[in-house]
Scaffold this motif. Structure first.
Motif, PDB file in Angstrom:
ATOM      1  N   GLU A  15       4.008   2.536 -15.153  1.00 49.29           N
ATOM      2  CA  GLU A  15       5.072   2.674 -14.164  1.00 49.29           C
ATOM      3  C   GLU A  15       5.390   1.316 -13.531  1.00 49.29           C
ATOM      4  OE1 GLU A  15       7.892   5.067 -12.051  1.00 49.29           O
ATOM      5  OE2 GLU A  15       6.647   5.423 -13.831  1.00 49.29           O
ATOM      6  N   LEU A  16       4.372   0.537 -13.256  1.00 50.50           N
ATOM      7  CA  LEU A  16       4.607  -0.807 -12.714  1.00 50.50           C
ATOM      8  C   LEU A  16       5.413  -1.650 -13.690  1.00 50.50           C
ATOM      9  CD1 LEU A  16       1.149  -1.738 -11.126  1.00 50.50           C
ATOM     10  CD2 LEU A  16       3.219  -1.032  -9.933  1.00 50.50           C
ATOM     11  N   ARG A  17       5.075  -1.538 -14.968  1.00 44.56           N
ATOM     12  CA  ARG A  17       5.788  -2.302 -15.987  1.00 44.56           C
ATOM     13  C   ARG A  17       7.263  -1.902 -16.024  1.00 44.56           C
ATOM     14  NH1 ARG A  17       7.710  -1.986 -20.939  1.00 44.56           N
ATOM     15  NH2 ARG A  17       7.204   0.231 -21.115  1.00 44.56           N
ATOM     16  N   LEU A  18       7.527  -0.613 -15.972  1.00 42.98           N
ATOM     17  CA  LEU A  18       8.905  -0.134 -16.029  1.00 42.98           C
ATOM     18  C   LEU A  18       9.706  -0.547 -14.795  1.00 42.98           C
ATOM     19  CD1 LEU A  18       8.301   3.479 -17.420  1.00 42.98           C
ATOM     20  CD2 LEU A  18       9.224   1.507 -18.667  1.00 42.98           C
ATOM     21  N   LEU A  19       9.047  -0.612 -13.646  1.00 38.78           N
ATOM     22  CA  LEU A  19       9.716  -0.963 -12.397  1.00 38.78           C
ATOM     23  C   LEU A  19       9.789  -2.471 -12.170  1.00 38.78           C
ATOM     24  CD1 LEU A  19       8.125   1.730 -10.037  1.00 38.78           C
ATOM     25  CD2 LEU A  19      10.464   1.717 -10.953  1.00 38.78           C
ATOM     26  N   GLY A  20       9.114  -3.233 -13.018  1.00 39.11           N
ATOM     27  CA  GLY A  20       9.080  -4.682 -12.836  1.00 39.11           C
ATOM     28  C   GLY A  20       8.273  -5.102 -11.631  1.00 39.11           C
ATOM     29  N   LEU A  21       7.255  -4.300 -11.307  1.00 37.90           N
ATOM     30  CA  LEU A  21       6.398  -4.576 -10.162  1.00 37.90           C
ATOM     31  C   LEU A  21       5.011  -5.001 -10.633  1.00 37.90           C
ATOM     32  CD1 LEU A  21       7.277  -1.486  -7.930  1.00 37.90           C
ATOM     33  CD2 LEU A  21       8.171  -3.810  -7.716  1.00 37.90           C
ATOM     34  N   THR A  22       4.245  -5.538  -9.719  1.00 42.60           N
ATOM     35  CA  THR A  22       2.872  -5.911 -10.040  1.00 42.60           C
ATOM     36  C   THR A  22       1.973  -5.545  -8.876  1.00 42.60           C
ATOM     37  OG1 THR A  22       1.426  -7.710 -10.773  1.00 42.60           O
ATOM     38  CG2 THR A  22       3.075  -8.259  -9.120  1.00 42.60           C
ATOM     39  N   ASP A  23       0.734  -5.259  -9.181  1.00 41.41           N
ATOM     40  CA  ASP A  23      -0.267  -4.933  -8.167  1.00 41.41           C
ATOM     41  C   ASP A  23      -1.231  -6.101  -8.051  1.00 41.41           C
ATOM     42  OD1 ASP A  23      -2.678  -3.832  -6.860  1.00 41.41           O
ATOM     43  OD2 ASP A  23      -1.659  -1.914  -7.068  1.00 41.41           O
ATOM     44  N   GLY A  24      -1.417  -6.576  -6.833  1.00 40.95           N
ATOM     45  CA  GLY A  24      -2.285  -7.724  -6.631  1.00 40.95           C
ATOM     46  C   GLY A  24      -3.689  -7.533  -7.177  1.00 40.95           C
ATOM     47  N   HIS A  25      -4.171  -6.299  -7.169  1.00 37.40           N
ATOM     48  CA  HIS A  25      -5.514  -6.033  -7.696  1.00 37.40           C
ATOM     49  C   HIS A  25      -5.545  -6.193  -9.209  1.00 37.40           C
ATOM     50  CE1 HIS A  25      -6.904  -4.660  -3.798  1.00 37.40           C
ATOM     51  NE2 HIS A  25      -5.830  -3.899  -3.703  1.00 37.40           N
ATOM     52  N   ASP A  37       0.835  -1.207   0.000  1.00 31.04           N
ATOM     53  CA  ASP A  37       0.000   0.000   0.000  1.00 31.04           C
ATOM     54  C   ASP A  37       0.866   1.252   0.000  1.00 31.04           C
ATOM     55  OD1 ASP A  37      -2.165  -1.667   0.077  1.00 31.04           O
ATOM     56  OD2 ASP A  37      -2.588  -1.387   2.206  1.00 31.04           O
ATOM     57  N   GLU A  38       1.945   1.225   0.763  1.00 28.05           N
ATOM     58  CA  GLU A  38       2.815   2.392   0.843  1.00 28.05           C
ATOM     59  C   GLU A  38       3.540   2.633  -0.479  1.00 28.05           C
ATOM     60  OE1 GLU A  38       2.876   4.612   3.287  1.00 28.05           O
ATOM     61  OE2 GLU A  38       1.241   3.381   4.083  1.00 28.05           O
ATOM     62  N   THR A  39       3.954   1.552  -1.133  1.00 32.79           N
ATOM     63  CA  THR A  39       4.608   1.699  -2.434  1.00 32.79           C
ATOM     64  C   THR A  39       3.639   2.273  -3.456  1.00 32.79           C
ATOM     65  OG1 THR A  39       6.037  -0.199  -1.961  1.00 32.79           O
ATOM     66  CG2 THR A  39       5.874   0.487  -4.255  1.00 32.79           C
ATOM     67  N   ARG A  40       2.400   1.815  -3.407  1.00 34.89           N
ATOM     68  CA  ARG A  40       1.382   2.333  -4.323  1.00 34.89           C
ATOM     69  C   ARG A  40       1.192   3.833  -4.119  1.00 34.89           C
ATOM     70  NH1 ARG A  40      -2.613  -0.418  -2.645  1.00 34.89           N
ATOM     71  NH2 ARG A  40      -2.263  -2.283  -3.922  1.00 34.89           N
ATOM     72  N   LYS A  41       1.160   4.272  -2.872  1.00 37.60           N
ATOM     73  CA  LYS A  41       1.014   5.697  -2.581  1.00 37.60           C
ATOM     74  C   LYS A  41       2.212   6.485  -3.106  1.00 37.60           C
ATOM     75  CE  LYS A  41      -1.678   4.853   1.621  1.00 37.60           C
ATOM     76  NZ  LYS A  41      -1.643   4.849   3.104  1.00 37.60           N
ATOM     77  N   PHE A  42       3.407   5.927  -2.930  1.00 41.06           N
ATOM     78  CA  PHE A  42       4.616   6.597  -3.401  1.00 41.06           C
ATOM     79  C   PHE A  42       4.586   6.759  -4.920  1.00 41.06           C
ATOM     80  CE2 PHE A  42       8.941   6.432  -5.096  1.00 41.06           C
ATOM     81  CZ  PHE A  42       9.540   7.472  -4.404  1.00 41.06           C
ATOM     82  N   ILE A  43       4.178   5.706  -5.622  1.00 41.64           N
ATOM     83  CA  ILE A  43       4.116   5.765  -7.088  1.00 41.64           C
ATOM     84  C   ILE A  43       3.078   6.784  -7.536  1.00 41.64           C
ATOM     85  CG2 ILE A  43       3.493   4.460  -9.163  1.00 41.64           C
ATOM     86  CD1 ILE A  43       4.656   1.977  -7.815  1.00 41.64           C
ATOM     87  N   LEU A  44       1.923   6.812  -6.888  1.00 40.67           N
ATOM     88  CA  LEU A  44       0.875   7.760  -7.261  1.00 40.67           C
ATOM     89  C   LEU A  44       1.319   9.196  -7.001  1.00 40.67           C
ATOM     90  CD1 LEU A  44      -2.315   5.880  -5.999  1.00 40.67           C
ATOM     91  CD2 LEU A  44      -1.608   6.262  -8.376  1.00 40.67           C
TER      92      LEU A  44
END
Length: 222
Positions: free
Chosen positions: A147-157, A65-72
């Motif tokens: 941004e998730l794609r560029l960072l190699g991250l994924t969101d569970g939702h 959740d905190e990472t999502r807030k940082f990205i937003l």
């Protein structure tokens, strides 16, 4: 059914994750067999990941959740000149938290919407404040995915959305019989998977753990 045809179409029993081991043991004892190949006991999360693995989806590290807030927060700054409403209020205390909550709510709602409807139709909202907010939300949602794609991250939702869409590719489930048992209700992502299963499987039987005196039969999921 398991004893009638051990190699027939799949039999899926979906139960709360905490109950899967117990139900597997009960099913094995009831079958009288040493091993079961046709029947599976799993929870919605396990089903989600099985679909994603089948479709060849590449998993990145899950965002918190905190990472999502940082990205937003970063995206608000990056796209502030394109934002019609959010750019002017991004500095307000608590706004990032509210935006993150709205983003999660939108991703969850995508799980029960047809893929073609997973956008904000700003043209249908006129030129008012609602249309402006929808414009901003659509821009940030698309930027968030990139941004998730560029960072190699994924969101569970977002994983739930991928899994629901991936059900179409699961030929293994064609003609399956599915039982869903032990739940008191379902989240939006779970409802999305259930709808997909109803389209793919031969039969889907749902048993809810509820008090019959407090059920509105005209709207049992409310």
């Amino acid at each position: 059914e398991l004893n009638d045809d051990a190699l027939g179409p799949p039999l899926l029993l979906i139960v709360p994750s905490a109950s899967t081991f117990t139900m597997e043991a009960k099913l094995l004892r009831a079958s009288g067999q040493r091993a079961i190949y046709r029947a599976q006991v799993l929870g919605f999360n396990r089903l989600r990941w099985r679909i994603l693995e089948h479709t060849g989806w590449q998993q990145g590290d899950l965002v918190t959740d905190e990472t999502r807030k940082f990205i937003l927060a970063k995206l608000l700054h990056t796209h502030k000149d394109k934002l019609k409403v959010f750019g002017g209020v991004a500095h307000q205390p608590g706004f990032i938290r509210k935006l993150e909550s709205l983003m999660v709510e939108f991703m969850q709602s995508c799980c029960t919407a047809p893929s073609g409807a997973r956008i904000f139709h700003t043209n249908d909202l006129g030129n008012g404040i609602l249309a402006a907010k929808a414009h901003d939300m659509q821009l940030l949602f698309e930027a968030y995915q990139e941004e998730l794609r560029l960072l190699g991250l994924t969101d569970g939702h977002l994983n739930w959305i991928e899994a629901i869409e991936g059900l179409e590719e699961m030929e293994y489930l064609q003609g399956a019989n599915v039982w869903i048992d032990g739940f008191q209700g379902f989240s939006l992502p779970e409802l999305g998977l259930i709808r997909g299963l109803m389209k793919k499987a031969k039969n889907v039987t749902i048993t809810l753990t509820i008090d019959p005196e407090h059920v509105n039969l005209s709207a049992p999921f409310t």
